[in-house]
Design a protein around this motif. Sequence first.
Motif, PDB file in Angstrom:
ATOM      1  N   LEU A 262       0.827  -1.210   0.000  1.00 37.96           N
ATOM      2  CA  LEU A 262       0.000   0.000   0.000  1.00 37.96           C
ATOM      3  C   LEU A 262       0.861   1.260   0.000  1.00 37.96           C
ATOM      4  CD1 LEU A 262      -2.771  -1.140   2.514  1.00 37.96           C
ATOM      5  CD2 LEU A 262      -3.037  -0.786   0.047  1.00 37.96           C
ATOM      6  N   ARG A 263       1.943   1.253   0.776  1.00 41.80           N
ATOM      7  CA  ARG A 263       2.817   2.436   0.813  1.00 41.80           C
ATOM      8  C   ARG A 263       3.480   2.674  -0.542  1.00 41.80           C
ATOM      9  NH1 ARG A 263       4.246   0.358   6.209  1.00 41.80           N
ATOM     10  NH2 ARG A 263       3.196   1.693   7.756  1.00 41.80           N
ATOM     11  N   ARG A 264       3.881   1.601  -1.195  1.00 46.67           N
ATOM     12  CA  ARG A 264       4.492   1.741  -2.523  1.00 46.67           C
ATOM     13  C   ARG A 264       3.491   2.317  -3.520  1.00 46.67           C
ATOM     14  NH1 ARG A 264       7.864  -4.000  -2.949  1.00 46.67           N
ATOM     15  NH2 ARG A 264       9.690  -3.310  -1.724  1.00 46.67           N
ATOM     16  N   ALA A 265       2.214   2.033  -3.306  1.00 45.07           N
ATOM     17  CA  ALA A 265       1.175   2.556  -4.202  1.00 45.07           C
ATOM     18  C   ALA A 265       0.769   3.990  -3.830  1.00 45.07           C
ATOM     19  CB  ALA A 265      -0.045   1.654  -4.169  1.00 45.07           C
ATOM     20  N   GLY A 266       1.351   4.518  -2.754  1.00 49.56           N
ATOM     21  CA  GLY A 266       1.074   5.902  -2.380  1.00 49.56           C
ATOM     22  C   GLY A 266       0.024   6.072  -1.309  1.00 49.56           C
ATOM     23  N   TYR A 267      -0.334   4.985  -0.626  1.00 46.64           N
ATOM     24  CA  TYR A 267      -1.369   5.064   0.406  1.00 46.64           C
ATOM     25  C   TYR A 267      -0.748   4.848   1.788  1.00 46.64           C
ATOM     26  CZ  TYR A 267      -4.317   4.378  -3.682  1.00 46.64           C
ATOM     27  OH  TYR A 267      -4.902   4.499  -4.903  1.00 46.64           O
ATOM     28  N   LYS A 268      -1.408   5.393   2.803  1.00 48.71           N
ATOM     29  CA  LYS A 268      -0.962   5.231   4.185  1.00 48.71           C
ATOM     30  C   LYS A 268      -1.887   4.255   4.887  1.00 48.71           C
ATOM     31  CE  LYS A 268       0.042   7.771   8.446  1.00 48.71           C
ATOM     32  NZ  LYS A 268       0.018   9.108   9.118  1.00 48.71           N
ATOM     33  N   PRO A 269      -1.432   3.028   5.124  1.00 44.13           N
ATOM     34  CA  PRO A 269      -2.308   2.033   5.777  1.00 44.13           C
ATOM     35  C   PRO A 269      -2.544   2.370   7.242  1.00 44.13           C
ATOM     36  CG  PRO A 269      -0.100   1.138   5.489  1.00 44.13           C
ATOM     37  CD  PRO A 269      -0.115   2.465   4.788  1.00 44.13           C
ATOM     38  N   ARG A 270      -3.774   2.148   7.683  1.00 39.51           N
ATOM     39  CA  ARG A 270      -4.158   2.358   9.070  1.00 39.51           C
ATOM     40  C   ARG A 270      -4.607   1.039   9.682  1.00 39.51           C
ATOM     41  NH1 ARG A 270      -8.636   6.964   9.372  1.00 39.51           N
ATOM     42  NH2 ARG A 270      -8.672   6.112  11.494  1.00 39.51           N
ATOM     43  N   GLY A 271      -4.357   0.893  10.988  1.00 39.39           N
ATOM     44  CA  GLY A 271      -4.867  -0.264  11.698  1.00 39.39           C
ATOM     45  C   GLY A 271      -3.788  -1.109  12.330  1.00 39.39           C
ATOM     46  N   GLU A 272      -4.118  -1.681  13.489  1.00 33.15           N
ATOM     47  CA  GLU A 272      -3.199  -2.549  14.215  1.00 33.15           C
ATOM     48  C   GLU A 272      -3.648  -4.007  14.202  1.00 33.15           C
ATOM     49  OE1 GLU A 272      -1.680  -0.624  17.994  1.00 33.15           O
ATOM     50  OE2 GLU A 272      -3.422   0.649  17.588  1.00 33.15           O
ATOM     51  N   CYS A 273      -4.757  -4.297  13.547  1.00 34.55           N
ATOM     52  CA  CYS A 273      -5.235  -5.667  13.452  1.00 34.55           C
ATOM     53  C   CYS A 273      -4.694  -6.287  12.162  1.00 34.55           C
ATOM     54  CB  CYS A 273      -6.758  -5.709  13.443  1.00 34.55           C
ATOM     55  SG  CYS A 273      -7.428  -7.367  13.180  1.00 34.55           S
TER      56      CYS A 273
END
Length: 329
Positions: A262-273
């Motif tokens: 996701l980061r490589r695609a330009g998004y910031k992933p959220r969540g600890e699960c």
Amino acid sequence: MSRFTWHGGGLEAARARFGDSRGEGDAWIDLSTGINPAAWPVPADLEIDWQRLPSLAALAALEAAAAKHFGVDPAFVCAVPGTEVGLRLAGTLLPEPARYLTPCYRTHGELFGTATPIARADWRGEGEGTTILANPNNPDGDIVPRERLMAAVAQGSPTNWLVVDEAFADPDPSVSIAALVSDERPLAIFRSFGKFFGLAGVRLGFVIGPRPLVDRFRARLGAWPVSAAAIAIGTAAYRDRRWIAQAREQLHNRALALDVLLRRAGYKPRGECPLFRLIEVADGHALFERLAERHILTRPFDEQPRWLRLGLPDSDADYDRLAQALAYG
């Protein structure tokens, strides 16, 4: 969008709207749920008696196996035919006024006739009646620190119930406060079987609570609350300590790989699960459509149109297809 924003797993509706697969490289990838894609392997020789009603001894064995997994006394555990049913029963057994922490699983806001939404960041553990929250939370994967929940339990009065939906707690047992359940505390915990073990179709869950509350659940559910298949599969799975340890490690690694993608695609992933990730984009519904056109099903939200939740891909090939689809998104 209503079918896809109401709940995950709408693969039949997705096929009807976006078309069925035409070959192996075009098969649908369902990332719309937070379910382990590498399910516990049900043994081919697992004995299930389809001709008789489940025995009390078999049900007790299931609840004992689950209780050991949860780290609680079996006397506090009651099997239910899925946590959805258990939660809705709780709305008829626990006192009002009710509050539910947001954002949340849709069912939490429907348990009582009237309930007040409270932002998770604003909750201080106060208030008479019943408060329900998920930990880890769905859909954003937020985790309330265990110490904060313990403090809320400690300051609660006998008429101030705390209900914690721990459907996604199995990958990290340190999140759970199930060990705090006792006959002296107005605390109820819900646990799901299908998500961590990847077998949602079994429809099995558990209530963990004081014995008087467990007795009330049993009275409402009747003599045979879950099927013979659910009992046999659940008992064997909870006893499979080796698989459980391996699954926790694998889920963690899969979630890290999804974060990198996701980061490589330009998004910031959220969540600890580790069972899912949430991203925020300019138009979550538009990205949902673009991915669905490539036969990748995700979870959009009506109330948060910038959000999109993604479960874990099942294989390296699925990770590659998701990366390629996001590159064009």
